[in-house]
Design an enzyme around this catalytic site. Structure first.
Site, short mmCIF file in Angstrom:
data_model
loop_
_atom_site.label_atom_id
_atom_site.label_comp_id
_atom_site.label_asym_id
_atom_site.label_seq_id
_atom_site.Cartn_x
_atom_site.Cartn_y
_atom_site.Cartn_z
N ASP A 43 5.96 -64.41 -18.78
CA ASP A 43 4.72 -64.63 -18.01
C ASP A 43 3.59 -63.72 -18.48
OD1 ASP A 43 5.56 -62.19 -17.14
OD2 ASP A 43 5.42 -62.64 -14.98
N GLU A 45 3.66 -60.35 -18.75
CA GLU A 45 3.75 -58.93 -18.34
C GLU A 45 4.22 -58.09 -19.52
OE1 GLU A 45 6.25 -58.35 -14.95
OE2 GLU A 45 4.97 -59.51 -13.61
N GLN A 103 -20.84 -50.59 -20.51
CA GLN A 103 -21.10 -50.69 -19.07
C GLN A 103 -21.03 -49.27 -18.49
OE1 GLN A 103 -19.04 -53.89 -16.99
NE2 GLN A 103 -18.60 -54.90 -18.94
N HIS A 136 -20.36 -44.96 -26.98
CA HIS A 136 -21.65 -45.66 -26.94
C HIS A 136 -22.72 -44.77 -26.30
CE1 HIS A 136 -24.44 -48.93 -27.03
NE2 HIS A 136 -24.58 -48.92 -25.72
N ASP A 175 -32.76 -49.55 -32.46
CA ASP A 175 -33.37 -49.50 -31.12
C ASP A 175 -33.63 -48.05 -30.72
OD1 ASP A 175 -30.87 -48.45 -30.43
OD2 ASP A 175 -30.11 -50.39 -29.76
N LYS A 198 -37.71 -52.92 -30.02
CA LYS A 198 -37.43 -54.30 -29.62
C LYS A 198 -37.21 -54.40 -28.12
CE LYS A 198 -32.41 -54.24 -30.19
NZ LYS A 198 -32.07 -53.94 -28.82
N ARG A 200 -35.06 -56.79 -25.25
CA ARG A 200 -33.94 -57.72 -25.18
C ARG A 200 -34.11 -58.52 -23.88
NH1 ARG A 200 -28.63 -57.38 -27.25
NH2 ARG A 200 -28.71 -55.18 -27.75
N ASP A 224 -25.91 -47.96 -36.54
CA ASP A 224 -25.63 -48.25 -35.13
C ASP A 224 -24.21 -47.77 -34.83
OD1 ASP A 224 -26.19 -49.15 -32.61
OD2 ASP A 224 -26.81 -51.16 -33.22
N THR A 229 -22.08 -58.94 -31.99
CA THR A 229 -22.36 -60.29 -32.52
C THR A 229 -23.27 -60.21 -33.75
OG1 THR A 229 -24.24 -60.48 -31.03
CG2 THR A 229 -22.15 -61.37 -30.25
#
Length: 317
Positions: A43, A45, A103, A136, A175, A198, A200, A224, A229
């Site tokens: 399954d 796990e 995030q 980041h 950036d 720039k 976004r 960077d 992407t």
């Protein structure tokens, strides 16, 4: 294999995210990877079994939380629990690439701060230390209440460009957020810096604005931390050439390279893209334009220094 490391209490284990890098790190230290199996029940796990005694050992677990991110985070948490219950003396997480790092704050209302949640999970599971590379945002270090060693990829990337003996270079940040990184490389290569200003409009959609700095007739090096992407970096490269740059190189520490990234890079004005192996590069993502450098000597050296209680910052001063 390097000469055998003298202290058998140092053990290096790896999970599924980047076995090749882990083997290189172990070779650099002069040890072999610890025996453990990572399997899955039907399954899905995850089941982990450590197949050697680690009682009283200082264990270093190499795991980038790259794609599939959630799978790799879960493997890591289960491994930490297994190590804790097997009486490891210390559990040190070596996370060359820290997933969810973008995030790192509430940019809009009702948004999670997932980078902090991941830090809490790793800590709560029982980790004693984290060794990571080019977060980041450096302030993610503050999400942990355990020691964190933050390694830097800029010296490795800079040394590569030094050996190329390029003339009339300018280091360009794609950036505003990456200016500090560009400055570090510029200092090492004794070059001026430029910035691409720039906006976004929405996530993963980049819009190039104007270029700050004189790039006319120069060889531009875009730097960077993550290329995902490749929208930002390829638009930046094309804008630099349109505005008079002679040629454009690009580099990053973490080659996430998802979706249309490879196609975009191949069709762009980027002459060569230099990346590290913090995230493995599968066969289908290979390109004549991409050069991959190894972070294994840096991480291996950091592990030895942590284990021997020596300074780690000396590695990139």
């Amino acid at each position: 294999m390097a000469s055998n490391y003298r202290d058998s209490s140092l053990k290096v284990f790896t999970l599924n995210s980047n076995r090749e890098l882990a083997e290189d790190i172990a070779n650099h230290i002069g040890t072999s990877l610890g025996q453990c199996s990572v399997t899955a029940f039907s399954d899905g796990e995850i089941q982990i079994n450590i197949e050697e005694s680690i009682r009283g050992c200082d264990v270093y677990v190499v795991q980038s939380t790259s794609s599939p991110v959630n799978q790799h985070i879960m493997e890591l948490l289960i491994m930490i629990d297994a190590l804790k219950r097997a009486s490891a003396r210390s559990i040190n997480i070596v996370m060359p690439y820290y997933g969810y790092a973008r995030q790192d704050r509430k940019a809009r209302s009702r948004e999670p701060i997932t980078a902090k949640l991941v830090a809490d999970l790793v800590e709560k599971a029982g980790a004693d230390r984290v060794i990571t590379l080019d977060l980041h945002a450096p302030q993610i270090q503050a999400f942990f209440d355990i020691p964190i060693d933050h390694l830097q990829g800029v010296p490795i990337l800079s040394d590569y460009f030094k050996k190329k003996n390029l003339e009339d270079i300018i280091i360009v940040s794609p950036d505003h957020g990456g200016v500090t990184r560009a400055r570090k490389m510029a200092d090492r290569l004794k070059a001026p810096i430029g910035i691409i200003d720039k906006r976004r409009p929405r996530p993963n959609v980049a819009e190039i604005m104007n270029i700050v700095g004189n790039i006319e007739g120069k060889t531009a090096i875009l730097i960077d931390d993550i290329i995902d992407t490749a929208g930002t970096i390829t638009l930046a490269a094309n804008a630099l050439v349109e505005n008079g740059a002679k040629e454009v190189y690009a580099c990053c520490t973490h080659p996430v390279l998802s979706g249309p990234a490879i196609e975009r890079i191949n069709n762009s004005k980027i002459k060569e893209l230099i990346i590290t192996n913090s995230i493995p590069l599968p066969e289908e993502k290979h390109s004549d334009k991409i050069t991959q450098l190894s972070v294994a000597p840096l991480i291996g050296e950091a592990i030895i220094r942590v284990h021997e209680m020596q300074s780690v910052s000396i590695l990139f001063d």
